[in-house]
Design an enzyme around this catalytic site. Structure first.
Site, PDB file in Angstrom:
ATOM      1  N   CYS A  73       0.573  -1.246  -0.163  1.00 49.35           N
ATOM      2  CA  CYS A  73       0.090   0.151   0.021  1.00 49.35           C
ATOM      3  C   CYS A  73       0.683   0.968  -0.471  1.00 49.35           C
ATOM      4  O   CYS A  73      -0.228   2.477   0.053  1.00 49.35           O
ATOM      5  CB  CYS A  73      -0.612   0.025   1.421  1.00 49.35           C
ATOM      6  SG  CYS A  73      -0.137  -0.449   2.838  1.00 49.35           S
ATOM      7  N   GLU A 112      -6.697  -5.895  -1.341  1.00 48.45           N
ATOM      8  CA  GLU A 112      -7.233  -5.196  -0.626  1.00 48.45           C
ATOM      9  C   GLU A 112      -6.007  -3.835  -0.627  1.00 48.45           C
ATOM     10  O   GLU A 112      -5.100  -4.540  -0.377  1.00 48.45           O
ATOM     11  CB  GLU A 112      -7.348  -5.644   0.973  1.00 48.45           C
ATOM     12  CG  GLU A 112      -7.118  -4.979   1.955  1.00 48.45           C
ATOM     13  CD  GLU A 112      -6.106  -4.298   2.744  1.00 48.45           C
ATOM     14  OE1 GLU A 112      -5.781  -3.901   4.178  1.00 48.45           O
ATOM     15  OE2 GLU A 112      -5.198  -4.899   2.369  1.00 48.45           O
ATOM     16  N   ARG A 156     -10.163   1.470  11.601  1.00 44.23           N
ATOM     17  CA  ARG A 156      -9.016   0.862  10.921  1.00 44.23           C
ATOM     18  C   ARG A 156      -9.666   1.127   8.418  1.00 44.23           C
ATOM     19  O   ARG A 156     -10.324   0.461   8.097  1.00 44.23           O
ATOM     20  CB  ARG A 156      -8.596  -0.156  10.781  1.00 44.23           C
ATOM     21  CG  ARG A 156      -6.989  -0.405   9.067  1.00 44.23           C
ATOM     22  CD  ARG A 156      -6.788  -2.247   9.907  1.00 44.23           C
ATOM     23  NE  ARG A 156      -5.925  -2.689   9.172  1.00 44.23           N
ATOM     24  CZ  ARG A 156      -4.713  -1.825   9.554  1.00 44.23           C
ATOM     25  NH1 ARG A 156      -4.000  -1.205  10.060  1.00 44.23           N
ATOM     26  NH2 ARG A 156      -3.941  -2.953   8.181  1.00 44.23           N
ATOM     27  N   ARG A 158     -10.414   0.754   5.301  1.00 45.58           N
ATOM     28  CA  ARG A 158      -9.672  -0.180   3.965  1.00 45.58           C
ATOM     29  C   ARG A 158     -10.624  -0.149   3.119  1.00 45.58           C
ATOM     30  O   ARG A 158     -11.365   0.185   2.597  1.00 45.58           O
ATOM     31  CB  ARG A 158      -8.771  -1.354   4.325  1.00 45.58           C
ATOM     32  CG  ARG A 158      -7.890  -1.460   5.656  1.00 45.58           C
ATOM     33  CD  ARG A 158      -6.704  -0.635   4.789  1.00 45.58           C
ATOM     34  NE  ARG A 158      -5.894  -0.807   5.390  1.00 45.58           N
ATOM     35  CZ  ARG A 158      -5.237   0.377   6.159  1.00 45.58           C
ATOM     36  NH1 ARG A 158      -5.974   1.060   6.481  1.00 45.58           N
ATOM     37  NH2 ARG A 158      -3.729  -0.295   7.603  1.00 45.58           N
TER      38      ARG A 158
END
Length: 444
Positions: A73, A112, A156, A158
């Protein structure tokens, strides 16, 4: 009954593996380039991952129905340089995933990444990703989800991207339950391996607690980040910047201003004037971005209205590094006692949150691990594993490595909720837990 086969790319601690295995899936291939995580994957799952995916021939990967990949990421994260696909080290790894999808033709995939992936480069990055996947024959959809929406005490966000060769007409994203959450649900009672606060950390938190106690009850504490270095500063920030002054007049042009915490630049040596400005004001910028101008203005206005009680406090914060001189109070209306809350040290400052959730886990150093204020200790690795819904997996023995891996992990329960809906029609004979819109993974 057919058994679902899946692959786990960029496996890390194996969050995808935990989720798909609970659905009766069998992992037939995994990749992970870090040697210590490879060894741990064998201990936890009995399967040895291959290394760098760039060195793996897609044809050698076993056939599978679901491809799972939390591809790196950093190229897309707001916390990094946001180089995207231009990042020479990691930005091209999505294309490696696409090559595997093209070669192996899995029925489904789940990807993801950080939420900024969807907005990166004005949306052009995700548009390109989607075009590539659609061209390979998949219907594609994406959504931002966070564990706290499903009763897990961690905020969180995502980005999750799903794809199916048989269409997504029967797929539905798991519906947030929005159940109340509490960090107490993952905390251990008197953990023996909990790291205690260092004298500097406790001293810093006491200084900010003193700031809270000095603030009159009728004064509304800022929701914007408090940058204490702006208390007394008057260097230019709106129509001009310190760099613009420096370029036009040299350090002599700065002498009429005050820098961090109101320090006069006039009496400093020329070579010391620039360093006496806040680090965020020393950028080579002729114009500050609007968000920075807003924060500076808001902090100066807050100081001007409250300097009577702030001025006696300022000397207490001066000994600390600049990152500890910034403060985020996310407890609007709450009791002004720092030790009642969850605390985290970030590059952006000392962040304080209610105990309903933990701060987002990041690939953190030991000093960035959430602090349980009322116990004056850091969270343990196993508690943080609970925030990622990883159960009782073995973790790296080194605390530093454990927290770094946990910060990079996917949340197994969120992934499980997505997967159970995506693969619900893989085989009509699959057990009831595979039926569409399953809530199995959405409850603690």
């Amino acid at each position: 009954m057919s058994r679902l086969r899946f692959v786990d790319l960029f496996a890390g601690l194996g969050g995808f593996h935990v989720a798909l295995a609970k659905l009766g899936g069998q992992c037939v291939f995994a990749s992970e380039w870090q040697k210590d995580l490879q060894r741990l994957y064998v201990k936890n799952f009995g399967l040895e991952p291959l290394g760098d995916l760039r060195n793996v021939n897609p044809r050698s990967i076993p056939d599978h129905e679901v491809l799972c990949a939390g591809f790196p990421c950093q190229p897309f994260s707001k916390a990094g340089e946001q180089l995207g696909f231009e990042c020479t080290r990691q930005g091209d790894l999505f294309f490696r995933v696409a090559e595997i999808i093209k070669e192996k033709r899995p029925r489904y995939f789940i990807l993801e990444n950080v939420p900024n992936l969807l907005q990166h480069d004005g949306g052009a990055t995700f548009d390109r990703i989607k075009r590539i996947l659609v061209k390979l024959g998949y219907e594609v959809d994406a959504r931002r989800l966070s564990p706290h929406q499903f009763g897990i005490p961690q905020i969180r966000d995502r980005a999750y991207i799903v794809g199916s060769r048989v269409g997504l007409n029967d797929f539905a994203w798991p519906e947030p339950t929005n159940m109340p959450t509490s960090i107490n649900s993952v905390l251990e009672r008197n953990p023996t391996d909990a790291k205690q606060l260092s004298p500097q950390v406790e001293s810093c938190l006491n200084v900010w607690d003193d700031f809270l106690s000095r603030s009159p009850s009728f004064v509304e504490l800022p929701s914007f980040p408090i940058w204490s270095m702006e208390f007394g500063a008057d260097y230019p920030y709106a129509d001009c910047t310190p760099f613009a002054v420096l370029r036009e007049k040299g350090t002599r042009g700065l002498t009429k201003y005050r820098g961090s915490h109101g320090a006069s630049l006039r009496h400093l040596k020329p070579e010391d004037r620039w360093a006496a400005l806040p680090s965020y004001a020393r950028r080579d910028e002729l114009e500050f971005p609007k968000w920075k101008q807003d924060f500076i203005r808001q902090n100066r206005e807050f100081y001007k209205s409250n300097r009577k009680w702030i001025d006696p406090w300022v000397p207490k914060v001066l000994p600390f590094p600049s990152s500890l001189q910034k403060f985020e109070w996310n407890i609007k209306g709450g009791e002004r006692d720092i030790w009642r809350y969850v605390i985290q040290f970030r590059a952006s400052g000392v962040r304080v949150k209610r105990p309903t959730t933990a701060p987002s886990l990041i690939a953190m150093t030991d000093t960035q691990v959430p602090i349980i204020g009322w116990e004056k200790r850091y969270m343990t690795p196993s508690e943080c594993a609970g925030l990622q819904s990883l159960g009782d997996l073995q973790l790296p023995e080194s605390r530093t490595r454990a927290f770094a891996a946990l910060g990079n992990a996917v949340n197994a329960r969120v992934v499980g909720g997505i997967a159970s809906n995506l693969i619900a029609y893989f085989d009509e004979a699959l057990p009831r837990m595979m039926q569409p819109h399953s809530r199995q993974f959405m409850h603690p």
